[in-house]
Scaffold this motif. Structure first.
Motif, PDB file in Angstrom:
ATOM      1  N   MET A  84       0.808  -1.221   0.000  1.00 24.43           N
ATOM      2  CA  MET A  84       0.000   0.000   0.000  1.00 24.43           C
ATOM      3  C   MET A  84       0.843   1.274   0.000  1.00 24.43           C
ATOM      4  N   LYS A  85       2.132   1.141   0.094  1.00 25.82           N
ATOM      5  CA  LYS A  85       2.985   2.333   0.126  1.00 25.82           C
ATOM      6  C   LYS A  85       2.807   3.259  -1.075  1.00 25.82           C
ATOM      7  N   PRO A  86       2.628   2.723  -2.290  1.00 25.35           N
ATOM      8  CA  PRO A  86       2.464   3.623  -3.443  1.00 25.35           C
ATOM      9  C   PRO A  86       1.220   4.504  -3.395  1.00 25.35           C
ATOM     10  N   ILE A  87       0.237   4.147  -2.563  1.00 26.68           N
ATOM     11  CA  ILE A  87      -0.980   4.959  -2.510  1.00 26.68           C
ATOM     12  C   ILE A  87      -1.072   5.761  -1.212  1.00 26.68           C
ATOM     13  N   LEU A  88       0.011   5.763  -0.419  1.00 30.33           N
ATOM     14  CA  LEU A  88       0.060   6.573   0.796  1.00 30.33           C
ATOM     15  C   LEU A  88       0.251   8.035   0.421  1.00 30.33           C
ATOM     16  N   ILE A  89      -0.617   8.907   0.927  1.00 25.49           N
ATOM     17  CA  ILE A  89      -0.532  10.317   0.549  1.00 25.49           C
ATOM     18  C   ILE A  89      -0.294  11.241   1.746  1.00 25.49           C
ATOM     19  N   GLY A  90      -0.250  10.722   2.957  1.00 23.54           N
ATOM     20  CA  GLY A  90      -0.025  11.575   4.111  1.00 23.54           C
ATOM     21  C   GLY A  90      -0.567  10.957   5.385  1.00 23.54           C
ATOM     22  N   ARG A  91      -0.756  11.823   6.387  1.00 24.98           N
ATOM     23  CA  ARG A  91      -1.241  11.362   7.675  1.00 24.98           C
ATOM     24  C   ARG A  91      -2.368  12.269   8.176  1.00 24.98           C
ATOM     25  N   VAL A  92      -3.104  11.739   9.113  1.00 29.92           N
ATOM     26  CA  VAL A  92      -4.105  12.566   9.787  1.00 29.92           C
ATOM     27  C   VAL A  92      -3.379  13.563  10.666  1.00 29.92           C
ATOM     28  N   ALA A  93      -3.831  14.811  10.661  1.00 25.09           N
ATOM     29  CA  ALA A  93      -3.199  15.852  11.474  1.00 25.09           C
ATOM     30  C   ALA A  93      -3.146  15.408  12.940  1.00 25.09           C
ATOM     31  N   PRO A  94      -2.023  15.638  13.625  1.00 24.33           N
ATOM     32  CA  PRO A  94      -1.859  15.176  15.004  1.00 24.33           C
ATOM     33  C   PRO A  94      -2.991  15.588  15.941  1.00 24.33           C
ATOM     34  N   ASP A  95      -3.498  16.812  15.782  1.00 25.37           N
ATOM     35  CA  ASP A  95      -4.563  17.272  16.664  1.00 25.37           C
ATOM     36  C   ASP A  95      -5.914  16.641  16.337  1.00 25.37           C
ATOM     37  N   GLN A  96      -5.953  15.830  15.259  1.00 35.21           N
ATOM     38  CA  GLN A  96      -7.196  15.165  14.842  1.00 35.21           C
ATOM     39  C   GLN A  96      -7.191  13.670  15.200  1.00 35.21           C
ATOM     40  N   MET A  97      -6.082  13.222  15.783  1.00 35.67           N
ATOM     41  CA  MET A  97      -5.940  11.803  16.094  1.00 35.67           C
ATOM     42  C   MET A  97      -6.584  11.482  17.437  1.00 35.67           C
ATOM     43  N   ASN A  98      -7.860  11.166  17.397  1.00 32.72           N
ATOM     44  CA  ASN A  98      -8.591  10.802  18.612  1.00 32.72           C
ATOM     45  C   ASN A  98      -9.033   9.343  18.513  1.00 32.72           C
ATOM     46  N   ILE A  99      -8.310   8.472  19.172  1.00 34.66           N
ATOM     47  CA  ILE A  99      -8.626   7.043  19.135  1.00 34.66           C
ATOM     48  C   ILE A  99      -9.519   6.710  20.317  1.00 34.66           C
TER      49      ILE A  99
END
Length: 444
Positions: A84-99
């Protein structure tokens, strides 16, 4: 921002996205999903996804971490992530990471299951299942050979063959959930061969339909098992939605009466056969192997039985065995789901999503055999790749998780479950009746 596919594959991607941005990408040709905080553009890749494009599209614009983990064997996760690495485009913003806390606890529970070797299949168990199916079919055939063709031997052979087909359905279900062998590709190929040549079905079609059900169980417009408003309305929301269309198709207020007559007995012989034919036609350029395997069952059936009971006798025999298998499957499968919550996609976390849509049937040697261990429907939905013979071992820990988070864990008897199907259909039919005629009276 547009699609991030042009930047996909860069190992040093630092691009971050808010959930507001991610949720915009949920259309047919523009789909993003999130897995463990990473954002993937699956717009093109979903079309060649081995589990089917629908499974991914149902999570477009959403967090797919838990469904990704559930649909792949634990030992395969890292390998799949590399692809899946070829379709990785970024990450969720740190302040939006609510698990959610329940997701954290569920992750710990899955790790415990891995340490307990609960994802390790017993080859002996599955060999005995296969041996039982072959024995039933062999005895069915020998019943004609040694006892002759009479009305009573015809009934016995039909019951034995129908039982073999029903039990074969549970076994192909195991292959489809990659829970029989350690190797995923081996599971897939054996499923295609077994489902086609031994059952007259299609493994690829089954995966296409069933994976959607597991991804979004009892979610209207996403779970194909509740796209049935042409014949039935289920839950509390669908009856109102159908009534608003003001298109009178069937008297749904009577559906609890006509369900036993047209639901269970006709699902396999009519609906499944038609949808398989449509699936083959829509993908005819890539279905040659699947059609060949599918045809083998019907060729072998004619080769075995036409010389004994003739063409019409074989046709009658085939239809009756399909009715037995269909009725068996439908009553078992729907007892776990129809009485539960049926709603629009509320983007619930994995555990609440499954718990709102599933319930268990009580454990007993008969129930285990009769349902193919799908009396542990809750555990199966939470851990779909776990071999069914281990589901009872994780059950106490699932109950602890549900108790901790205040989630209702439902378990009923087999007889109660069957009664609840009809009472649920009656309730939904009455909701439709009241809503339809109230709207009709207002407009009149």
């Amino acid at each position: 921002m547009g699609k991030g596919g042009d930047k996909a594959g860069n190992a040093d991607i630092q691009k971050t996205y808010t959930w507001d941005e991610i949720r915009k990408h949920h259309s047919r040709d523009d789909q993003w999903i999130v897995i463990e905080g990473e954002v993937f553009d699956v717009s093109r890749w979903s079309r060649i996804h081995p589990g089917g494009s629908k499974v991914i599209s149902h999570y477009a614009g959403q967090d797919a971490s838990n469904v990704f983990g559930a649909f792949h064997k634990p030992q395969d996760l890292q390998k799949v992530r590399k692809y899946m690495k070829p379709i990785l485009i970024g990450r969720v913003a740190p302040d939006q990471m609510n698990i959610a806390d329940i997701d954290k606890d569920f992750k710990e529970l899955k790790q415990r299951a891995v340490k307990m070797n609960l994802f390790k299949p017993s080859y002996f168990f599955f060999f005995m299942q296969f041996a039982m199916i072959m024995a039933l079919q062999t005895i069915a055939y020998l019943n004609f050979i040694y006892n002759g063709v009479h009305w009573y031997t015809f009934i016995v052979t039909t019951l034995l063959w129908g039982t073999a087909q029903a039990q074969g359905g549970w076994l192909q279900h195991d292959f489809g959930h990659i829970s029989v062998f350690d190797n995923t590709n081996l599971n897939r190929w054996v499923q295609r061969i077994f489902t086609g040549a031994f059952k007259g079905g299609s493994g690829l079609w089954w995966n296409h339909m069933h994976n959607q059900h597991h991804a979004k169980p009892n979610v209207m417009d996403k779970d194909p098992d509740v796209r049935i408003e042409m014949l039935f309305v289920v839950g509390d929301k669908m009856p109102l939605k159908v009534a608003e269309k003001k298109s009178y198709i069937l008297p749904y207020n009577w559906q609890h009466k006509y369900f036993p007559l047209i639901g269970p007995p006709l699902l396999f012989p009519v609906y499944f056969q038609l949808t398989i034919a449509r699936y083959f036609w829509q993908r005819k350029n890539t279905m040659k192997v699947e059609i060949f395997l599918f045809s083998l069952y019907y060729i072998s059936l004619c080769y075995i039985f036409v010389p004994i009971i003739g063409i019409l006798g074989t046709l009658l025999f085939y239809e009756l065995t399909r009715v037995i298998e269909s009725s068996w499957f439908t009553w078992v499968a729907q007892s776990n789901h129809i009485p539960m919550t049926i709603d629009q996609d509320l983007e619930r976390p994995w555990v609440p999503l499954q718990m709102h849509a599933t319930r268990n049937l009580q454990k007993s040697p008969f129930n285990d055999w009769f349902t193919g261990h799908l009396n542990f429907q809750i555990e199966h939905h939470l851990f779909p790749t776990m071999p069914r013979h281990n589901l009872y071992k994780i059950k106490p820990y699932v109950k602890e998780l549900c108790l901790k988070h205040g989630i209702d864990y439902q378990e009923v008897s087999l007889s109660r479950a069957f009664k609840d199907i009809l009472s649920s259909l009656r309730h939904s039919g009455e909701l439709w009746f009241d809503a339809y005629y109230n709207l009709h009276d207002k407009h009149d």
